[in-house]
Design a protein around this motif. Sequence first.
Motif, mmCIF file in Angstrom:
data_model
loop_
_atom_site.group_PDB
_atom_site.id
_atom_site.type_symbol
_atom_site.label_atom_id
_atom_site.label_comp_id
_atom_site.label_asym_id
_atom_site.label_seq_id
_atom_site.Cartn_x
_atom_site.Cartn_y
_atom_site.Cartn_z
ATOM 1 N N ARG A 136 0.816 -1.345 0.139
ATOM 2 C CA ARG A 136 -0.061 0.125 0.015
ATOM 3 C C ARG A 136 0.633 1.109 0.027
ATOM 4 O O ARG A 136 0.379 2.233 -0.558
ATOM 5 N N THR A 137 2.030 1.272 0.939
ATOM 6 C CA THR A 137 2.712 2.414 0.872
ATOM 7 C C THR A 137 3.607 2.562 -0.532
ATOM 8 O O THR A 137 3.419 3.688 -0.920
ATOM 9 N N ALA A 138 3.986 1.488 -1.213
ATOM 10 C CA ALA A 138 4.725 1.731 -2.259
ATOM 11 C C ALA A 138 3.653 2.326 -3.499
ATOM 12 O O ALA A 138 3.766 2.963 -4.408
ATOM 13 N N LEU A 139 2.385 1.609 -3.520
ATOM 14 C CA LEU A 139 1.393 2.145 -4.662
ATOM 15 C C LEU A 139 1.043 3.457 -4.259
ATOM 16 O O LEU A 139 0.562 4.063 -5.313
ATOM 17 N N ALA A 140 1.045 3.817 -2.965
ATOM 18 C CA ALA A 140 0.679 5.257 -2.881
ATOM 19 C C ALA A 140 1.667 6.319 -3.283
ATOM 20 O O ALA A 140 1.389 7.363 -3.944
ATOM 21 N N ARG A 141 2.939 5.719 -3.222
ATOM 22 C CA ARG A 141 4.088 6.471 -3.703
ATOM 23 C C ARG A 141 3.839 6.541 -5.251
ATOM 24 O O ARG A 141 4.143 7.525 -5.860
ATOM 25 N N HIS A 142 3.266 5.479 -5.859
ATOM 26 C CA HIS A 142 3.623 5.370 -7.270
ATOM 27 C C HIS A 142 2.587 5.892 -8.004
ATOM 28 O O HIS A 142 2.580 6.367 -9.232
ATOM 29 N N LEU A 143 1.419 6.118 -7.303
ATOM 30 C CA LEU A 143 0.063 6.499 -7.882
ATOM 31 C C LEU A 143 -0.260 7.812 -7.496
ATOM 32 O O LEU A 143 -1.230 8.377 -8.080
ATOM 33 N N THR A 144 0.425 8.586 -6.671
ATOM 34 C CA THR A 144 -0.024 10.191 -6.385
ATOM 35 C C THR A 144 0.996 10.826 -7.109
ATOM 36 O O THR A 144 2.233 10.635 -7.398
ATOM 37 N N ASP A 145 0.426 12.080 -7.237
ATOM 38 C CA ASP A 145 1.127 13.204 -7.856
ATOM 39 C C ASP A 145 1.884 14.109 -6.875
ATOM 40 O O ASP A 145 2.990 15.001 -7.173
ATOM 41 N N GLU A 146 1.408 14.190 -5.596
ATOM 42 C CA GLU A 146 1.848 14.724 -4.666
ATOM 43 C C GLU A 146 2.947 13.980 -3.864
ATOM 44 O O GLU A 146 2.748 12.721 -3.647
ATOM 45 N N PRO A 147 3.732 14.543 -3.190
ATOM 46 C CA PRO A 147 4.852 13.925 -2.357
ATOM 47 C C PRO A 147 3.832 13.543 -1.107
ATOM 48 O O PRO A 147 3.324 14.117 -0.338
ATOM 49 N N SER B 226 4.195 13.108 2.706
ATOM 50 C CA SER B 226 5.188 13.476 3.825
ATOM 51 C C SER B 226 5.652 12.169 4.677
ATOM 52 O O SER B 226 6.620 12.042 5.276
ATOM 53 N N ASP B 227 4.374 11.717 5.103
ATOM 54 C CA ASP B 227 4.551 10.380 6.155
ATOM 55 C C ASP B 227 4.084 9.283 5.330
ATOM 56 O O ASP B 227 2.991 9.373 4.986
ATOM 57 N N GLU B 228 4.911 8.349 5.290
ATOM 58 C CA GLU B 228 4.636 7.036 4.422
ATOM 59 C C GLU B 228 3.593 6.409 4.940
ATOM 60 O O GLU B 228 2.825 5.468 4.223
ATOM 61 N N ARG B 229 3.128 6.350 6.137
ATOM 62 C CA ARG B 229 2.022 5.809 6.728
ATOM 63 C C ARG B 229 0.521 6.619 6.534
ATOM 64 O O ARG B 229 -0.430 6.092 6.544
ATOM 65 N N THR B 230 0.776 7.849 6.051
ATOM 66 C CA THR B 230 -0.440 8.632 5.728
ATOM 67 C C THR B 230 -0.712 8.623 4.181
ATOM 68 O O THR B 230 0.080 9.363 3.511
ATOM 69 N N VAL B 231 -1.720 8.406 3.621
ATOM 70 C CA VAL B 231 -2.104 8.365 2.188
ATOM 71 C C VAL B 231 -3.424 9.400 2.298
ATOM 72 O O VAL B 231 -4.325 9.309 2.791
ATOM 73 N N ARG B 232 -3.145 10.468 1.438
ATOM 74 C CA ARG B 232 -4.130 11.380 1.262
ATOM 75 C C ARG B 232 -5.206 10.923 -0.058
ATOM 76 O O ARG B 232 -4.674 10.693 -0.887
ATOM 77 N N TYR B 233 -6.324 11.085 0.286
ATOM 78 C CA TYR B 233 -7.445 10.814 -0.723
ATOM 79 C C TYR B 233 -7.969 11.978 -1.062
ATOM 80 O O TYR B 233 -8.408 12.779 -0.317
ATOM 81 N N ALA B 234 -8.070 12.169 -2.309
ATOM 82 C CA ALA B 234 -8.904 13.517 -2.814
ATOM 83 C C ALA B 234 -10.342 13.366 -2.704
ATOM 84 O O ALA B 234 -10.825 12.237 -2.717
#
Length: 171
Positions: free
Chosen positions: A150-161, A163-171
């Motif tokens: 999940r952390t890696a997918l969040a990194r690969h699929l988001t346009d925004e950096p 900040s905390d790898e455990r926090t995924v921002r949802y639009a």
Amino acid sequence: MDGVTAVHEAYRAHYRRLVGQVYALTGSLPEAQDVVHEAFARALARPARFLAVNDPETWLRTVAMNLARTRHWRQRFLDRLIRSGRAGPPDDHPGLSPDRVALMAALRKLPRPTREAVVLHHLADLPVAEVAAALDVPVGTVKARLSRGRTALARHLTDEPISDERTVRYA
């Protein structure tokens, strides 16, 4: 009910779902369809054995995943042949929606064991314990793979950096 009828009913009930799961794993719709068809062909080759299976979808998924793994290793061999110049590169995949392409590309960046756990849990909707049984690993290993995935997918699929790898921002 005879075994052949059971296979036909399983095909109607599980084919699309299995193709979706294997597609997410392999990144290739034609390969996913072919692997799932092969799993059903193996069931038809031994219908009495298929009839004795407690959970047909799980059996078919296991066969399809094993076939996909075998193809993966064969693809790696072909890639070595291409790099050595003894074979030409394969054709590109047909056009897909941008979201699907992004998801498949992100999944392909994950290590295979992590990708398998993510696909089985999030796309096949299997509980963590069933994923562990399907992959023959401890539950804790599956949880760790899911977290990393999940952390890696969040990194690969988001346009925004992030900040905390455990926090995924949802639009």
